[in-house]
Design an enzyme around this catalytic site. Structure first.
Site, PDB file in Angstrom:
ATOM      1  N   HIS A  63       0.852  -1.186   0.000  1.00  0.00           N
ATOM      2  CA  HIS A  63       0.000   0.000   0.000  1.00  0.00           C
ATOM      3  C   HIS A  63       0.887   1.234   0.000  1.00  0.00           C
ATOM      4  O   HIS A  63       2.098   1.144   0.179  1.00  0.00           O
ATOM      5  CB  HIS A  63      -0.968  -0.010   1.184  1.00  0.00           C
ATOM      6  CG  HIS A  63      -0.312   0.068   2.532  1.00  0.00           C
ATOM      7  ND1 HIS A  63       0.515  -0.928   3.027  1.00  0.00           N
ATOM      8  CD2 HIS A  63      -0.364   1.024   3.505  1.00  0.00           C
ATOM      9  CE1 HIS A  63       0.939  -0.592   4.233  1.00  0.00           C
ATOM     10  NE2 HIS A  63       0.420   0.591   4.548  1.00  0.00           N
ATOM     11  N   HIS A  65       1.098   3.947   1.973  1.00  0.00           N
ATOM     12  CA  HIS A  65       1.514   4.718   3.134  1.00  0.00           C
ATOM     13  C   HIS A  65       3.030   4.884   3.067  1.00  0.00           C
ATOM     14  O   HIS A  65       3.756   3.975   2.628  1.00  0.00           O
ATOM     15  CB  HIS A  65       1.107   4.011   4.436  1.00  0.00           C
ATOM     16  CG  HIS A  65      -0.305   4.305   4.848  1.00  0.00           C
ATOM     17  ND1 HIS A  65      -1.025   3.496   5.691  1.00  0.00           N
ATOM     18  CD2 HIS A  65      -1.138   5.348   4.536  1.00  0.00           C
ATOM     19  CE1 HIS A  65      -2.236   4.006   5.878  1.00  0.00           C
ATOM     20  NE2 HIS A  65      -2.328   5.128   5.195  1.00  0.00           N
ATOM     21  N   ASP A  67       5.623   4.775   5.013  1.00  0.00           N
ATOM     22  CA  ASP A  67       6.609   3.850   5.589  1.00  0.00           C
ATOM     23  C   ASP A  67       6.736   2.567   4.778  1.00  0.00           C
ATOM     24  O   ASP A  67       7.568   1.715   5.107  1.00  0.00           O
ATOM     25  CB  ASP A  67       6.264   3.531   7.053  1.00  0.00           C
ATOM     26  CG  ASP A  67       4.846   3.030   7.264  1.00  0.00           C
ATOM     27  OD1 ASP A  67       3.922   3.516   6.584  1.00  0.00           O
ATOM     28  OD2 ASP A  67       4.649   2.146   8.122  1.00  0.00           O
ATOM     29  N   HIS A  68       5.943   2.424   3.716  1.00  0.00           N
ATOM     30  CA  HIS A  68       6.030   1.244   2.862  1.00  0.00           C
ATOM     31  C   HIS A  68       6.457   1.566   1.431  1.00  0.00           C
ATOM     32  O   HIS A  68       6.567   0.643   0.616  1.00  0.00           O
ATOM     33  CB  HIS A  68       4.684   0.518   2.838  1.00  0.00           C
ATOM     34  CG  HIS A  68       4.308  -0.064   4.165  1.00  0.00           C
ATOM     35  ND1 HIS A  68       4.461  -1.394   4.478  1.00  0.00           N
ATOM     36  CD2 HIS A  68       3.804   0.528   5.279  1.00  0.00           C
ATOM     37  CE1 HIS A  68       4.058  -1.603   5.727  1.00  0.00           C
ATOM     38  NE2 HIS A  68       3.655  -0.449   6.232  1.00  0.00           N
ATOM     39  N   HIS A 141      -7.378  -2.588   5.551  1.00  0.00           N
ATOM     40  CA  HIS A 141      -6.626  -1.481   6.117  1.00  0.00           C
ATOM     41  C   HIS A 141      -7.364  -0.174   5.821  1.00  0.00           C
ATOM     42  O   HIS A 141      -8.446  -0.179   5.231  1.00  0.00           O
ATOM     43  CB  HIS A 141      -5.202  -1.475   5.556  1.00  0.00           C
ATOM     44  CG  HIS A 141      -4.243  -0.609   6.313  1.00  0.00           C
ATOM     45  ND1 HIS A 141      -4.208  -0.548   7.688  1.00  0.00           N
ATOM     46  CD2 HIS A 141      -3.264   0.251   5.880  1.00  0.00           C
ATOM     47  CE1 HIS A 141      -3.261   0.284   8.066  1.00  0.00           C
ATOM     48  NE2 HIS A 141      -2.682   0.795   6.995  1.00  0.00           N
ATOM     49  N   ASP A 208      -0.006  -4.174   6.638  1.00  0.00           N
ATOM     50  CA  ASP A 208      -0.985  -3.453   7.445  1.00  0.00           C
ATOM     51  C   ASP A 208      -2.429  -3.908   7.178  1.00  0.00           C
ATOM     52  O   ASP A 208      -2.964  -3.714   6.090  1.00  0.00           O
ATOM     53  CB  ASP A 208      -0.869  -1.966   7.175  1.00  0.00           C
ATOM     54  CG  ASP A 208       0.522  -1.438   7.519  1.00  0.00           C
ATOM     55  OD1 ASP A 208       1.458  -2.246   7.586  1.00  0.00           O
ATOM     56  OD2 ASP A 208       0.660  -0.227   7.704  1.00  0.00           O
ATOM     57  N   HIS A 266       7.304  -5.014  11.614  1.00  0.00           N
ATOM     58  CA  HIS A 266       6.465  -3.811  11.633  1.00  0.00           C
ATOM     59  C   HIS A 266       6.007  -3.499  13.048  1.00  0.00           C
ATOM     60  O   HIS A 266       4.821  -3.384  13.340  1.00  0.00           O
ATOM     61  CB  HIS A 266       5.261  -4.005  10.698  1.00  0.00           C
ATOM     62  CG  HIS A 266       4.585  -2.731  10.298  1.00  0.00           C
ATOM     63  ND1 HIS A 266       3.570  -2.170  11.034  1.00  0.00           N
ATOM     64  CD2 HIS A 266       4.766  -1.913   9.240  1.00  0.00           C
ATOM     65  CE1 HIS A 266       3.145  -1.074  10.440  1.00  0.00           C
ATOM     66  NE2 HIS A 266       3.859  -0.888   9.342  1.00  0.00           N
TER      67      HIS A 266
END
Length: 303
Positions: A63, A65, A67-68, A141, A208, A266
């Site tokens: 996804h 976001h 941090d990914h 998510h 997530d 994570h």
């Protein structure tokens, strides 16, 4: 056959720490080198892990976001600097296309490698290549998110006692496996007589998400499953609010899915010792590794 191992690059959730980089991992699977979720700092973590960016063949993003995915621009730039001439396949949720477009053109860097985009908008097989299938399932998510599964097809293994019983050895064995049958001393021997079924190996990655049926199906009978475990059971309210898993949730998925080996990652920055996640998960599931940055974890050998 080459090595099959997971190389953990980062294990932090939203906030990196002094010992945890943002989420990222590499799966070496024979000739394939698959990078999952290149969070911020992935280029440096690749260097520390001794993994050449130029060796990466595919990139899967669960996804969009930050941090990914915020490491994607630098990874693509590094692949170009390393002189990789082959295309790189990029898989991501189709709803994240605007973010992918911006990430791919985030700076004035020189042109990177040819990137073949594979936006995903539904469950099922996403791509196939020799000896391996990539599948995706939508997770639960706060933004469109897909988990990934790599599956080797089932095959057959030779049983030595059966070979000896029919007097088969040497080059005849190779011909039997290639052609499905061979004649030995006037007798026709079928491959099915001297082999037995061999289950193909599999790998699953669940990032997530709340606990959901899709996460279980992704991990079904997986030899190695990687699951986020942002929180502990005592923080279940936070996990629900932010659509994440606890360590107990990850272990429950592994139990229900029949996973062989579970890797946790994570982690919330509020827990500096990742072993608290492993301890919680082991109450439900025995073969648990609480990953640390730069760990190398083998895919379990064939059953």
């Amino acid at each position: 056959m080459g090595a099959r191992e997971l190389i953990v690059l980062g294990t932090a959730s939203q906030v990196p720490t002094r010992t945890r980089a943002h989420q990222a991992a590499v799966l070496r699977w024979d000739r394939e080198v698959v990078l999952f979720d290149p969070g911020e700092g992935t280029q440096r973590q690749l260097t520390l892990a001794g993994v050449s960016a130029g060796s990466i063949t595919r990139i899967c993003i669960t996804h969009l976001h930050g941090d990914h995915c915020l490491g994607l621009p630098s990874v693509l730039q590094r692949i170009a600097l390393d002189g990789r001439g082959q295309p790189v396949d990029l898989y991501f949720p189709a709803a994240g296309q605007p973010y992918v477009d911006r990430l791919r053109h985030a700076s004035a860097a020189a042109d990177g490698p040819e990137v073949r985009e594979h936006p995903v908008s539904s469950d099922g097989v996403v791509d196939t290549w020799p000896g391996l299938t990539l599948s995706a399932r939508a997770l639960d998510h706060r933004v469109p998110t897909y988990g990934w599964r790599l599956q080797e097809p089932d095959g057959r293994r030779v049983v030595r006692d059966r070979l000896d019983a029919v007097g088969l050895s040497g080059p005849d064995v190779g011909r039997l496996l290639q052609d499905g049958e061979v004649t030995v001393d006037g007798r026709r021997v079928l491959a099915s007589e001297v082999t037995e079924p061999r289950r193909g190996q599999s790998f699953a990655l669940v990032m997530d998400t709340r606990r959901c049926s899709a996460a279980v199906e992704l991990c079904r009978d997986a030899d190695l499953a990687v699951c986020e475990s942002t929180y502990l059971r005592t923080e279940a309210d936070l996990a629900e609010r932010y659509a994440h898993l606890t360590a107990a949730d990850a272990a429950g998925i592994a139990v229900e899915a029949g996973v062989r080996r579970l890797v946790l990652t994570h982690y919330s920055a509020r827990h500096p010792d990742e072993q608290v996640f492993a301890a919680e998960a082991r109450e439900l599931f025995p073969d648990v590794t609480a990953a640390r940055d730069l760990d190398r974890i083998e895919v379990p050998p064939r059953r």
